[in-house]
Structures are given as C-alpha cells and as structure tokens.
Design an enzyme around this catalytic site. Structure first.
Site, PDB file in Angstrom:
ATOM      1  N   CYS A  40       0.823  -1.214   0.000  1.00 49.02           N
ATOM      2  CA  CYS A  40       0.000   0.000   0.000  1.00 49.02           C
ATOM      3  C   CYS A  40       0.858   1.266   0.000  1.00 49.02           C
ATOM      4  O   CYS A  40       0.451   2.294  -0.537  1.00 49.02           O
ATOM      5  CB  CYS A  40      -0.948  -0.006   1.197  1.00 49.02           C
ATOM      6  SG  CYS A  40      -0.140  -0.213   2.795  1.00 49.02           S
ATOM      7  N   HIS A 355      -1.064   0.939   7.604  1.00 51.16           N
ATOM      8  CA  HIS A 355      -1.668   0.919   6.270  1.00 51.16           C
ATOM      9  C   HIS A 355      -1.658   2.343   5.718  1.00 51.16           C
ATOM     10  O   HIS A 355      -1.604   3.313   6.484  1.00 51.16           O
ATOM     11  CB  HIS A 355      -3.109   0.387   6.374  1.00 51.16           C
ATOM     12  CG  HIS A 355      -3.801   0.250   5.061  1.00 51.16           C
ATOM     13  ND1 HIS A 355      -3.316  -0.528   4.032  1.00 51.16           N
ATOM     14  CD2 HIS A 355      -4.979   0.799   4.597  1.00 51.16           C
ATOM     15  CE1 HIS A 355      -4.152  -0.463   2.990  1.00 51.16           C
ATOM     16  NE2 HIS A 355      -5.159   0.342   3.306  1.00 51.16           N
TER      17      HIS A 355
END
Length: 402
Positions: A40, A355
């Site tokens: 990510c 994340h």
C-alpha cells in the site's frame, strides 16, 4: 503537455532539455492498484504522482513526443511511462461512470524497475515507508534524467566549449551578495548537480541557511569581522517537525521550520566563545510543494513512536513573508498561494507497519479516496481536510495557484 505538442524531438535528451512545466489536469479514468502484500505504501505514492498534473504531463509529453526504444537504460522513467499508459483517457466524474472505475491492476513494471535498481531487496511482503519510497522513486528518475542530459549536453559540440561546472564558484570560495540595507553575506551553493531536469523543475526548491556569529564591539573595532555566511540548499520536499506542543497546523509547523536556532559555545573569528544563530528560510519554491509531516519520532525509553495528533492543513496555503529569505529570488514569492492536491494518510498505532490510503483531487470539484483497489467519491474537499480518527495525514501535495 510539458513539451510542445506534436513536435518531433531528435532524442530523449532533446525533449528533456526543452521541457516546460504544464498544469492541465490529467484526464484519466481512475483505477485501483492491487496490494500484492504490504504494498500500500507504493500504491498511494503512485496514485498521488499520477494525479499530480505537472508530473503526469511530463511523462505524457515524453511518451507522445519522443520516439525511443525501451532499452532499460532508464528503467524507472520507462516504468512510469508504461504505468500511465495503463489508464485510459476519461474525464467523466466517478459517480457518473456507467461501469465505475477501471479494472484494478498490479503495477508490475514499476516493481521490476525497482528490483533492477536494488531499491528494495525484498520488495514484497515487507511494510515500507511511503515517504522513503517516494524519495527513492523521484530521486531515481531525477538521476536517470540527469545522466541523459549530461550525455546530451556533452554531444552538443557547439555548446560544449565551456562546461557548466567550469563557471560555477568553487564550493569552498563562495561569493559575496549584498542584501537589504547594503548588508553583505557570504554565499555558498550546495547544489549537488548543475543539471536542471524536469524533476527539479517540478519539485525542486531551495533553502537559504544563514549563520550569524556575534563579536564583542571592542574586538570588532580592531578587526573587520567576516559577514554572515549563507548556504543554498536544494530540496524536493520539506520535512516538517510536528511533535512540538506548539504545532497544530501546517502554518505553525512552517513557523517552527524557519525559527532561528541558537548554537551555544560557537568560536568566532577572534577565538571568542559566543552564541551563534542559524536560520533556514525559503528562497526558491517549486510548482509542486510536497510537505512530509514527520510523524515518527525517536524516544529514548520507547524507541520510534508515532505522533498521532491532528495537524490542520488548508485547502489553500499562502506563503507568509516570515518564511521567506530576504532576497530578490524570493521577493516574487510573497503572497504566493498553493492549492491542496492530495493527502497521503498513515493508519495504525505503530511506526513499523500500518496501512496507507490517500485522498486525491481529480478535477476542480471532484475528490476521490483510494484504498488499494477500492475507490470512492468524497462529498467535498472538506472530507479530505477534516480530522479522521483512524488515520493521520503524512504527506501533502500542493500545486502553486499563481
């Protein structure tokens, strides 16, 4: 887009030499990027660069105006050109697209180029930092362009009578510059490269770091003290400390960035121990201003910790005169405005892991949220500006308005 449209360039070097920054927004259909395992951090940076108009237009102009074969001499640049080719042209707002966004894909060409560069030895399955990846990617493309431009300029025999480096002042000598109120300052330029690439034209600015050393009046009367010394230092983004309790906004972080620093026990030219002052100010600002909020700080007892607090950032950032060096180069920057283009967020409690997602301005009135393959429309820019409980702004992209 960047270079004159439909113009035929003899080489990539010719195109890079004649590059001009262009701001028309990318007309591309949104596509998600597949997270193949802790990737990510790459996905958000690639999406932010895709919707960064000058960067997209630079890649597009090379693709459209230069006929060159993919020989892997410039793997990162070639990979990014191949990356933007994965997006078809479409300006329809996401909410009005009949079939929604394009099919998500894996940016395999970018992965392969990074493997060739040995940027990440174990590229998959290991969480990396988005800012570090952005640095590797943008710096790597800049180095490839600089190499091409060096070769191109050397081949222009009629212009190669004198090397650009030959006319530069020596790094140790510097030169005197007369500023406001006829005050002189000794200037040293720390620019690592004299080659001006499209990357430095888009993201490159410069800081002025000035060291002021006091002297006792009696001693100064007997000996002429040297003027304050200044260094010019290039930057491609500004790293802002947000850990201080006095910093709750981008403007306050910039105030802290330019605040004078006292250096105790500095020895002046007469051998006296004095308190010198060092101050860093903005001298030249780029078309695209990237702000990196330093969320991860080292604590002696607990190691690297994340600064979770909300830092307010405006949709329109106006450059304050107190952030600018008092030079002719910076005088035209007073009152300059920058518009927010994208926000990269870090989710999670710890510095190692978490994340990444991002909010991007696709067009004048359309903001999108990207979470790997998931793409959603935001109701307004306020959704990107508001405080969020599960994420913290980490990297901000601003583009100059005027």
């Amino acid at each position: 887009n960047g270079v004159a449209k439909h113009k035929s360039f003899k080489s990539l070097g010719d195109a890079l030499q004649n590059y001009r920054v262009a701001f028309n927004p990318p007309a591309v259909q949104p596509r998600g990027l597949v997270n193949t395992g802790n990737m990510c951090f790459m996905n958000v940076v690639l999406q932010a660069l895709l919707y960064c108009a000058p960067f997209f237009n630079m890649l597009s102009s090379i693709k459209d105006n230069v006929a060159f074969s993919f020989k892997q001499e410039i793997p990162l640049l070639e990979a990014l050109i191949q990356f933007i080719q994965e997006f078809k042209s479409d300006t329809t707002p996401l909410a009005m697209l009949e079939d929604g966004p394009g099919e998500p894909f894996v940016p395999e060409n970018v992965y392969e180029a990074l493997r060739q560069k040995n940027v990440f030895q174990t590229l998959r399955g290991q969480q990396e930092d988005a800012q570090e990846f952005m640095s590797y990617l943008v710096d790597g493309i800049n180095e490839e362009m600089a190499t091409i431009l060096h070769t191109h300029q050397a081949s222009l025999a009629q212009k190669a009578a004198t090397s650009p480096a030959a006319s530069e002042p020596g790094a140790d000598s510097g030169w005197l510059e007369v500023g406001p109120h006829n005050k002189a300052s000794l200037i040293r330029d720390n620019n690592e490269s004299s080659v001006r690439t499209p990357i430095t034209q888009i993201f490159g600015g410069s800081l002025r770091s000035t060291l002021t050393v006091p002297h006792s009046p009696a001693a100064s009367a007997r000996n002429q003290p040297p003027p304050p010394s200044s260094n010019r230092e290039p930057f491609q983004w500004l790293a802002l400390d947000v850990s201080s309790s006095s910093v709750d906004s981008i403007e306050e972080a910039l105030d802290e960035f330019v605040a004078p620093e006292t250096i105790e026990g500095y020895t002046n030219f007469l051998g006296e121990s004095v308190n010198a002052t060092k101050q860093i100010l903005l001298e030249k600002m780029p078309p695209v201003l990237i702000l990196h909020l330093k969320r991860f700080v080292f604590c002696h007892d607990e190691g690297v910790q994340k600064v979770h607090k909300f830092i307010e950032y405006p949709q329109e950032l106006t450059l304050s005169p107190k952030w600018l060096a008092k030079t002719s180069a910076s005088s035209k920057l007073r009152g300059a405005k920058y518009r927010l283009e994208s926000v990269i967020y870090h989710h999670g409690e710890q510095a190692s892991g978490g994340h990444y997602t991002c909010d991007l301005r696709r067009s004048k009135d359309e903001w999108l949220r990207f979470d790997d393959v998931e793409i959603t429309s935001l109701e307004s820019v306020d959704d990107a500006l508001d405080e969020k409980k599960d994420r913290a702004a980490y990297i901000l992209f601003y583009t100059i308005c005027n």
